[in-house]
Design a protein around this motif. Structure first.
Motif, PDB file in Angstrom:
ATOM      1  N   ARG A   1       0.828  -1.211   0.000  1.00  0.00           N
ATOM      2  CA  ARG A   1       0.000   0.000   0.000  1.00  0.00           C
ATOM      3  C   ARG A   1       0.862   1.260   0.000  1.00  0.00           C
ATOM      4  O   ARG A   1       0.625   2.190  -0.746  1.00  0.00           O
ATOM      5  CB  ARG A   1      -0.895   0.034   1.232  1.00  0.00           C
TER       6      ARG A   1
ATOM      7  N   GLY B   1      -8.176   1.493  -3.586  1.00  0.00           N
ATOM      8  CA  GLY B   1      -7.145   2.348  -4.171  1.00  0.00           C
ATOM      9  C   GLY B   1      -5.914   1.577  -4.648  1.00  0.00           C
ATOM     10  O   GLY B   1      -5.440   1.808  -5.764  1.00  0.00           O
ATOM     11  N   PRO B   2      -5.355   0.660  -3.838  1.00  0.00           N
ATOM     12  CA  PRO B   2      -4.152  -0.058  -4.284  1.00  0.00           C
ATOM     13  C   PRO B   2      -4.452  -1.106  -5.357  1.00  0.00           C
ATOM     14  O   PRO B   2      -3.547  -1.813  -5.795  1.00  0.00           O
ATOM     15  CB  PRO B   2      -3.630  -0.735  -3.014  1.00  0.00           C
TER      16      PRO B   2
ATOM     17  N   GLN C   1     -20.136  -6.322  -3.578  1.00  0.00           N
ATOM     18  CA  GLN C   1     -18.753  -6.365  -4.049  1.00  0.00           C
ATOM     19  C   GLN C   1     -18.409  -7.820  -4.331  1.00  0.00           C
ATOM     20  O   GLN C   1     -18.774  -8.717  -3.564  1.00  0.00           O
ATOM     21  CB  GLN C   1     -17.814  -5.780  -2.991  1.00  0.00           C
TER      22      GLN C   1
ATOM     23  N   LYS D   1     -17.892 -10.443   7.510  1.00  0.00           N
ATOM     24  CA  LYS D   1     -17.084  -9.391   8.140  1.00  0.00           C
ATOM     25  C   LYS D   1     -17.907  -8.764   9.258  1.00  0.00           C
ATOM     26  O   LYS D   1     -18.984  -8.257   8.967  1.00  0.00           O
ATOM     27  CB  LYS D   1     -16.725  -8.318   7.115  1.00  0.00           C
TER      28      LYS D   1
ATOM     29  N   ILE E   1     -13.348  -7.554   4.035  1.00  0.00           N
ATOM     30  CA  ILE E   1     -13.837  -7.850   2.688  1.00  0.00           C
ATOM     31  C   ILE E   1     -12.661  -8.227   1.797  1.00  0.00           C
ATOM     32  O   ILE E   1     -12.661  -9.285   1.179  1.00  0.00           O
ATOM     33  CB  ILE E   1     -14.619  -6.643   2.129  1.00  0.00           C
ATOM     34  N   GLU E   2     -11.660  -7.370   1.750  1.00  0.00           N
ATOM     35  CA  GLU E   2     -10.443  -7.703   0.995  1.00  0.00           C
ATOM     36  C   GLU E   2      -9.637  -8.729   1.794  1.00  0.00           C
ATOM     37  O   GLU E   2      -9.755  -8.800   3.015  1.00  0.00           O
ATOM     38  CB  GLU E   2      -9.593  -6.447   0.780  1.00  0.00           C
TER      39      GLU E   2
HETATM   40  P1  XMP Z   1     -12.180  -4.163   4.152  1.00  0.00           P
HETATM   41  O1  XMP Z   1     -11.229  -5.094   3.457  1.00  0.00           O
HETATM   42  O2  XMP Z   1     -11.502  -3.208   5.094  1.00  0.00           O
HETATM   43  O3  XMP Z   1     -12.811  -3.275   3.003  1.00  0.00           O
HETATM   44  O4  XMP Z   1     -13.317  -4.909   4.795  1.00  0.00           O
HETATM   45  C1  XMP Z   1     -13.880  -2.378   3.159  1.00  0.00           C
HETATM   46  C2  XMP Z   1     -14.047  -1.632   1.858  1.00  0.00           C
HETATM   47  O5  XMP Z   1     -12.898  -0.791   1.636  1.00  0.00           O
HETATM   48  C3  XMP Z   1     -12.226  -1.163   0.443  1.00  0.00           C
HETATM   49  N1  XMP Z   1     -10.777  -1.109   0.705  1.00  0.00           N
HETATM   50  C4  XMP Z   1      -9.964  -0.109   0.323  1.00  0.00           C
HETATM   51  N2  XMP Z   1     -10.235   1.020  -0.351  1.00  0.00           N
HETATM   52  N3  XMP Z   1      -7.956   1.623  -0.219  1.00  0.00           N
HETATM   53  C5  XMP Z   1      -9.203   1.886  -0.636  1.00  0.00           C
HETATM   54  O6  XMP Z   1      -9.433   2.906  -1.270  1.00  0.00           O
HETATM   55  C6  XMP Z   1      -7.598   0.516   0.477  1.00  0.00           C
HETATM   56  O7  XMP Z   1      -6.448   0.315   0.848  1.00  0.00           O
HETATM   57  C7  XMP Z   1      -8.675  -0.398   0.757  1.00  0.00           C
HETATM   58  N4  XMP Z   1      -8.748  -1.582   1.432  1.00  0.00           N
HETATM   59  C8  XMP Z   1     -10.035  -1.988   1.376  1.00  0.00           C
HETATM   60  C9  XMP Z   1     -12.704  -2.569   0.107  1.00  0.00           C
HETATM   61  O8  XMP Z   1     -12.623  -2.843  -1.283  1.00  0.00           O
HETATM   62  C10 XMP Z   1     -14.113  -2.543   0.639  1.00  0.00           C
HETATM   63  O9  XMP Z   1     -15.002  -1.966  -0.293  1.00  0.00           O
END
Ligand code: XMP
Length: 521
Positions: A294, A391-392, A442, A513, A518-519
């Motif tokens: 990141r 973003g990444p 998603q 979650k 999610i990711e």
């Molecule tokens: P997680 O993985 O935290 O994701 O449950 C929640 C939402 O955020 C997005 N996501 C990101 N968006 N930069 C972003 O702009 C990031 O580093 C990043 N990590 C997770 C993910 O796709 C989901 O919609």
């Protein structure tokens, strides 16, 4: 002046949802912290107030309260959960700790018809509270109860004051949207003539005033927010705008095509598409740690963007796709009022590092409203209705080392999954005002950094594994895995193994979650 409802935020995780639900009835709603000064609140000339829920007890020494001027305004009030309790305390009723905390679905009983509730409401409503009302304030009567809450709804019709112990804003209260609709339309007498697109002209004017004749730069990523923000600014200042798209090599398949299609016609040579994939891959070479990925991507992006901005004579303004939930979240973070579940990850944090004034045309809009405006501005619907993308990019879905070969494998698998879901009508899609989204919120493929043994023809194979992730969610803070049909999963699995070289196994992620995110990274 557009009819406006003020939602006062007492710290509930659902406060944003209240404002969204109100806007779905075509009444403009603004979410403000509970202690916003009088002049700021009244400047909106509100037609009524909704008091949100909150995590504290009204007897907590730190507990937020209803400011006097709100009550003195003589405007209609609707208290929800904590809002109801704060209203009860303010007006002389009695709030006490409940013997049993009530959390989850409850049945609404003994409804006394009023302007707010009628006999068809419920029966199911969503509860989440510790304290409860023991005695309504003078002038109020009980409008409904549940097994655990003798006062689940109350009202004083003469003063247009109402309170609900349950949460009408969540989907688990099926008649909740109607109840909120009655409050804002019948009780507050709002017109119901606000539409997201009604703000386009006003926003265009605001941008023109802010920017004057200066040049504006925009970084488009193929994401919904940056695309719609850019299209709005383009409408406002035409070719004073230059949009830069940096292909990091970590984009989804066809990303470049959507961006080109969305902006080439209007921006012509003011759309700059840069292929920076080699730089990204070389900076990321050998890196497997998610956080390091990141930060390298963020840094690389900033450096590339900075040099492009210099080349373009350092335009003073930068378009930023900040939307209302971002504004609310960072405001709450500053005030440490709402409990934060997720840290906000914003890769490519350009503004802190660079000397731009920001143009933020979407600051007052929720995501689904942004999409509607995008359609209205003529962006391709594939782009406007697409799912969020981190973003990444694929870097956090390509677990382990990032090479062009592995990312390409992932792009192919991901495109197959997306295509099959799309054919089955299971990607986000617009279905109407009442339920703007259905399907998976998603969905994507993840390439795992492990190899598995398989057999193809008579040959032993030893190849990588693709995991499929598909979730349903309203807010991305919590999520459940989508119950996709087996036959669909079978089709995706067959196609990926047959069409994507170097993959011999497909698995489906069945984790919600929390506890997972999610990711995968
Ligand atoms: P997680 O993985 O935290 O994701 O449950 C929640 C939402 O955020 C997005 N996501 C990101 N968006 N930069 C972003 O702009 C990031 O580093 C990043 N990590 C997770 C993910 O796709 C989901 O919609």
């Amino acid at each position: 002046m557009t009819d406006t409802i003020i939602v006062l935020d007492f710290g509930s995780q659902y406060s944003q949802l209240i404002a969204r639900r109100v806007r779905e009835t075509h009444v403009y709603a603004v979410l403000l912290p509970w202690d916003t000064p009088q002049e700021q609140v009244l400047a909106y000339q509100p037609k009524g107030f909704i008091l949100s829920g909150g995590p504290l007890s009204v007897y907590d020494p730190e507990a937020p309260y209803i400011q006097d001027f709100i009550i003195q305004s003589n405007l209609p009030l609707l208290g929800i959960c904590y809002g109801l309790q704060a209203l009860t305390k303010a007006l002389g009723g009695k709030v006490a700790p409940a013997y049993n905390r009530e959390f989850g679905s409850a049945e609404l009983l003994g409804i006394k018809p009023s302007l707010l509730l009628n006999g068809n409401d419920g029966p199911s409503v969503w509860m989440s509270h510790g304290d409860r009302i023991e005695e309504v304030p003078p002038g109020f009567e009980v409008l409904a109860r549940t097994a655990n809450s003798p006062i689940a709804a109350m009202g004083d019709e003469a003063r247009a004051y109402y309170g609900l112990q349950f949460h009408p804003e969540v989907r688990h209260t099926p008649s909740g949207a109607k109840i909120l609709g009655r409050f804002v339309l019948d009780i507050c007498k709002c017109n119901g003539d606000w539409y997201p697109e009604s703000i386009i002209d006003q926003t265009v004017n605001r941008i023109q005033n802010q920017v004057g004749n200066a040049k504006v730069l925009s970084a488009v990523s193929g994401g919904v927010d940056s695309s719609v923000a850019t299209a709005l600014v383009q409408k406002a200042v035409g070719n004073q705008l230059t949009a830069v798209y940096v292909d990091t090599g970590l984009m989804r398949k066809n990303e470049n095509r959507w961006v080109d299609q969305a902006f080439r016609k209007n921006l012509g040579s003011n759309l700059i598409m840069m292929d920076a994939s080699q730089t990204f891959f070389s900076n990321l070479s050998g890196v497997t740690d998610p956080e390091l990925k990141r930060s390298i991507i963020g840094e690389t992006f900033i450096r590339i963007f900075e040099s492009k901005a210099r080349e373009l004579g350092n335009p003073p303004f930068l378009v930023q796709g900040t939307i209302y939930p971002d504004v609310i979240e960072s405001r709450a973070a500053e005030r440490k009022q709402a409990q934060r579940i997720k840290t906000h990850h914003n890769v490519g944090g350009l503004p802190e590092r660079m000397n731009f004034d920001l143009v933020e045309p979407l600051r007052y809009l929720f995501k689904d409203e942004v999409r509607i405006i995008g359609e209205y501005l003529g962006l391709p619907s594939e782009l406007v209705w697409r799912q969020p993308f981190p973003g990444p990019g694929l870097a956090v879905r390509c677990l382990g080392a990032l090479t062009p070969e592995r990312v390409s494998k992932l792009q192919k698998a991901d495109a197959i999954f997306t295509e099959v879901l799309s054919n089955a009508g299971l990607l986000i899609q617009r279905t109407g005002d009442d339920a703007p989204m259905e399907g998976t919120a998603q969905s994507f493929a993840v390439l795992l950094p492990v190899k598995a043994v398989g057999v193809m023809g008579d040959q032993r194979t030893y190849e990588e594994v693709i995991a499929l992730r598909a979730i349903t969610t309203d807010d991305f803070m919590t999520a459940d895995w989508a119950r996709l049909p087996y036959d669909l999963l079978a089709e995706v699995s067959n196609r990926i193994v047959n069409e994507v070289q170097g993959v011999n196994r497909v698995v489906f992620d069945v984790t919600s979650k929390p506890p997972a995110t999610i990711e995968w990274e």
